[in-house]
Design a protein around this motif. Structure first.
Motif, mmCIF file in Angstrom:
data_model
loop_
_atom_site.group_PDB
_atom_site.id
_atom_site.type_symbol
_atom_site.label_atom_id
_atom_site.label_comp_id
_atom_site.label_asym_id
_atom_site.label_seq_id
_atom_site.Cartn_x
_atom_site.Cartn_y
_atom_site.Cartn_z
ATOM 1 N N HIS A 74 18.700 37.583 -0.589
ATOM 2 C CA HIS A 74 17.916 38.759 -0.219
ATOM 3 C C HIS A 74 17.681 38.841 1.288
ATOM 4 O O HIS A 74 16.844 39.629 1.733
ATOM 5 C CB HIS A 74 16.554 38.740 -0.928
ATOM 6 N N SER A 75 18.393 38.038 2.069
ATOM 7 C CA SER A 75 18.159 37.973 3.510
ATOM 8 C C SER A 75 19.373 38.500 4.274
ATOM 9 O O SER A 75 20.521 38.299 3.871
ATOM 10 C CB SER A 75 17.860 36.533 3.947
ATOM 11 N N LEU A 76 19.067 39.152 5.397
ATOM 12 C CA LEU A 76 20.091 39.716 6.274
ATOM 13 C C LEU A 76 19.987 39.012 7.626
ATOM 14 O O LEU A 76 18.992 39.149 8.327
ATOM 15 C CB LEU A 76 19.860 41.217 6.443
ATOM 16 N N MET A 77 21.018 38.236 7.983
ATOM 17 C CA MET A 77 20.970 37.428 9.196
ATOM 18 C C MET A 77 22.329 37.432 9.883
ATOM 19 O O MET A 77 23.359 37.668 9.245
ATOM 20 C CB MET A 77 20.551 35.985 8.856
ATOM 21 N N LYS A 78 22.307 37.158 11.198
ATOM 22 C CA LYS A 78 23.548 37.024 11.941
ATOM 23 C C LYS A 78 24.387 35.884 11.354
ATOM 24 O O LYS A 78 23.815 34.885 10.900
ATOM 25 C CB LYS A 78 23.261 36.719 13.420
ATOM 26 N N PRO A 79 25.675 36.003 11.323
ATOM 27 C CA PRO A 79 26.541 37.090 11.832
ATOM 28 C C PRO A 79 26.797 38.172 10.800
ATOM 29 O O PRO A 79 27.831 38.827 10.846
ATOM 30 C CB PRO A 79 27.817 36.346 12.195
ATOM 31 N N TYR A 80 25.858 38.356 9.850
ATOM 32 C CA TYR A 80 25.891 39.452 8.876
ATOM 33 C C TYR A 80 27.089 39.366 7.939
ATOM 34 O O TYR A 80 27.750 40.364 7.632
ATOM 35 C CB TYR A 80 25.873 40.803 9.593
ATOM 36 N N GLN A 81 27.344 38.161 7.468
ATOM 37 C CA GLN A 81 28.368 37.998 6.444
ATOM 38 C C GLN A 81 27.832 38.554 5.127
ATOM 39 O O GLN A 81 26.649 38.532 4.856
ATOM 40 C CB GLN A 81 28.729 36.519 6.293
ATOM 41 N N GLY A 82 28.721 39.030 4.303
ATOM 42 C CA GLY A 82 28.307 39.595 3.028
ATOM 43 C C GLY A 82 27.776 41.008 3.144
ATOM 44 O O GLY A 82 27.102 41.493 2.242
ATOM 45 N N VAL A 83 28.054 41.683 4.266
ATOM 46 C CA VAL A 83 27.644 43.071 4.452
ATOM 47 C C VAL A 83 28.868 43.961 4.287
ATOM 48 O O VAL A 83 29.905 43.731 4.913
ATOM 49 C CB VAL A 83 27.018 43.291 5.846
ATOM 50 N N GLY A 84 28.757 44.959 3.456
ATOM 51 C CA GLY A 84 29.869 45.865 3.210
ATOM 52 C C GLY A 84 29.926 46.248 1.749
ATOM 53 O O GLY A 84 29.007 45.961 0.974
ATOM 54 N N ASN A 85 31.011 46.877 1.339
ATOM 55 C CA ASN A 85 31.131 47.326 -0.040
ATOM 56 C C ASN A 85 32.122 46.485 -0.838
ATOM 57 O O ASN A 85 32.664 46.932 -1.847
ATOM 58 C CB ASN A 85 31.557 48.799 -0.090
ATOM 59 N N GLY A 86 32.355 45.249 -0.396
ATOM 60 C CA GLY A 86 33.265 44.352 -1.109
ATOM 61 C C GLY A 86 32.631 43.804 -2.372
ATOM 62 O O GLY A 86 31.412 43.901 -2.586
ATOM 63 N N PRO A 87 33.423 43.178 -3.240
ATOM 64 C CA PRO A 87 32.897 42.656 -4.517
ATOM 65 C C PRO A 87 31.893 41.522 -4.349
ATOM 66 O O PRO A 87 31.055 41.300 -5.223
ATOM 67 C CB PRO A 87 34.169 42.175 -5.240
ATOM 68 N N SER A 88 31.947 40.795 -3.234
ATOM 69 C CA SER A 88 31.023 39.675 -3.013
ATOM 70 C C SER A 88 29.907 40.023 -2.031
ATOM 71 O O SER A 88 29.114 39.157 -1.653
ATOM 72 C CB SER A 88 31.791 38.456 -2.493
ATOM 73 N N SER A 89 29.823 41.262 -1.619
ATOM 74 C CA SER A 89 28.809 41.647 -0.632
ATOM 75 C C SER A 89 27.427 41.724 -1.266
ATOM 76 O O SER A 89 27.283 42.061 -2.443
ATOM 77 C CB SER A 89 29.167 42.999 -0.005
ATOM 78 N N GLN A 90 26.429 41.382 -0.481
ATOM 79 C CA GLN A 90 25.037 41.434 -0.932
ATOM 80 C C GLN A 90 24.248 42.522 -0.216
ATOM 81 O O GLN A 90 23.088 42.756 -0.534
ATOM 82 C CB GLN A 90 24.372 40.071 -0.713
ATOM 83 N N TRP A 91 24.866 43.165 0.779
ATOM 84 C CA TRP A 91 24.233 44.255 1.510
ATOM 85 C C TRP A 91 25.252 45.383 1.691
ATOM 86 O O TRP A 91 26.425 45.132 1.984
ATOM 87 C CB TRP A 91 23.737 43.788 2.884
ATOM 88 N N ASP A 92 24.794 46.596 1.518
ATOM 89 C CA ASP A 92 25.641 47.758 1.719
ATOM 90 C C ASP A 92 24.928 48.731 2.650
ATOM 91 O O ASP A 92 23.689 48.738 2.718
ATOM 92 C CB ASP A 92 25.940 48.433 0.384
ATOM 93 N N PHE A 93 25.684 49.540 3.368
ATOM 94 C CA PHE A 93 25.054 50.442 4.331
ATOM 95 C C PHE A 93 25.635 51.838 4.207
ATOM 96 O O PHE A 93 26.684 52.056 3.570
ATOM 97 C CB PHE A 93 25.197 49.899 5.756
#
Length: 337
Positions: free
Chosen positions: A38-57
């Motif tokens: 549930h955390s968003l931190m540098k270098p922001y891995q896991g951000v995007g619309n991929g199957p393993s992403s945890q954050w979307d924008f």
């Protein structure tokens, strides 16, 4: 003797933790309780619309290696970033590092950032880039004054709102009709880091800020009687209109609070809880509150004075009436002798 002193210190710590499980200070960020999903931190891995992403924008959001820019310093932009993993923690604390900056002069910038814990995610709308009539909690970091009659408070202004999907956010009044509490804070164009912490535990919502580069938290909001369900999503959004700013999120770190609950609370289905707040007065009464910051707790000094004055007047009136009635009876009894 050393073992006895160590035992005494341990017992004292346990006693304090039992007596004050929620009233402690904002957490210092214990890594053991950091919830990385549930955390968003540098270098922001896991951000995007991929199957393993945890954050979307969405929208104008730009993800770099140093920050997540929700909107650039341009007019008519909206952007948001959302955790795609629902949160099932009953007690939690979110630390947000953010930066609001731009070329606009004082009073000529906008609109601000909103932090969310809501049932739905990635739903664009008119409330700082997110939908209106939401279910859940919102924190508004409002940098532009819309209500020219509300000159009793300075901007930027931070406020909280809980919604069950039936209330509209009133931009024209800067959300005052639905505001639970708030504070003014100079969060724009600061040369140092700016932070905000949101704590929800045992029905109490606490918001603290650290924007003065003093490395210490300052209370902004403290509201009891707040009911929030589990299974909602964390997010952040921002919007610009005719005026603009850069709205950046540096990090969002969620910590689990280790709080004991009663067996009844543990057996409750927290996903079925309706977002609500129990207050001594309606949020709409806050329109006439010059501070914009009320609580459903202790009465203020002037209210206590008025209550005591009314009680005293009531006693005096009763005493006078009683004396008159007694005198009348005495006169009536004399006529029978």
């Amino acid at each position: 003797m050393g073992n006895f002193k160590a035992f005494g210190n341990t017992a004292l710590v346990l006693l304090i933790s039992r007596l004050f499980p929620v009233c402690c200070d904002i957490t210092d960020g214990n890594a053991e309780h950091l919830k990385r999903e549930h955390s968003l931190m540098k270098p922001y891995q896991g951000v995007g619309n991929g199957p393993s992403s945890q954050w979307d924008f969405w929208g104008s959001t730009l993800v770099t290696s140093s920050y997540v820019r929700l909107t650039p310093d341009e007019g008519s932009k909206q952007g948001s970033i959302w955790n795609t993993v629902p949160c099932y923690l009953k007690d939690w604390e979110m630390h947000v590092q953010f930066k609001v900056h731009g070329s606009g002069k004082k009073g000529l910038h906008g609109d601000g950032i909103a932090l969310w814990y809501t049932k739905d995610k990635l739903h664009p709308g008119p409330v700082f880039g997110n939908q209106d009539q939401f279910h859940g909690l919102a924190l508004f970091l409002d940098t532009f004054r819309n209500d020219l009659h509300g000159m009793d408070r300075s901007f930027p202004y931070i406020s909280a709102m809980v919604n069950n999907g039936t209330v509209n956010y009133d931009h024209g009044k800067d959300g005052r009709s639905s505001e639970l509490g708030g504070c003014s804070a100079e969060i724009r164009n600061r040369e140092h880091d700016t932070y905000l912490a949101i704590r929800y535990s045992r029905g109490r919502l606490t918001v603290m800020i650290d924007v003065e580069d003093k490395n210490e938290w300052k209370e902004c909001i403290d509201i009891g009687g707040v009911r929030l369900p589990t299974g909602y999503f964390f997010g952040a959004s921002a919007a610009t209109g005719d005026l603009s700013d850069n709205h950046d999120i540096i990090s969002m770190k969620l910590y689990q609070l280790m709080v004991e609950h009663t067996p009844e609370e543990e057996n409750l289905d927290w996903t079925k809880i309706e977002p609500s707040v129990s207050l001594l007065k309606s949020p709409k009464d806050n329109i006439d509150d010059p501070t914009g910051n009320f609580r459903g707790t202790a009465l203020t000094g002037w209210k206590v004075f008025l209550l005591l004055l009314c009680a005293l007047l009531g006693i005096v009136v009763c005493a006078v009436v009683g004396a008159v009635v007694f005198q009348k009876r005495q006169e009536r009894n004399k006529r029978f002798y």
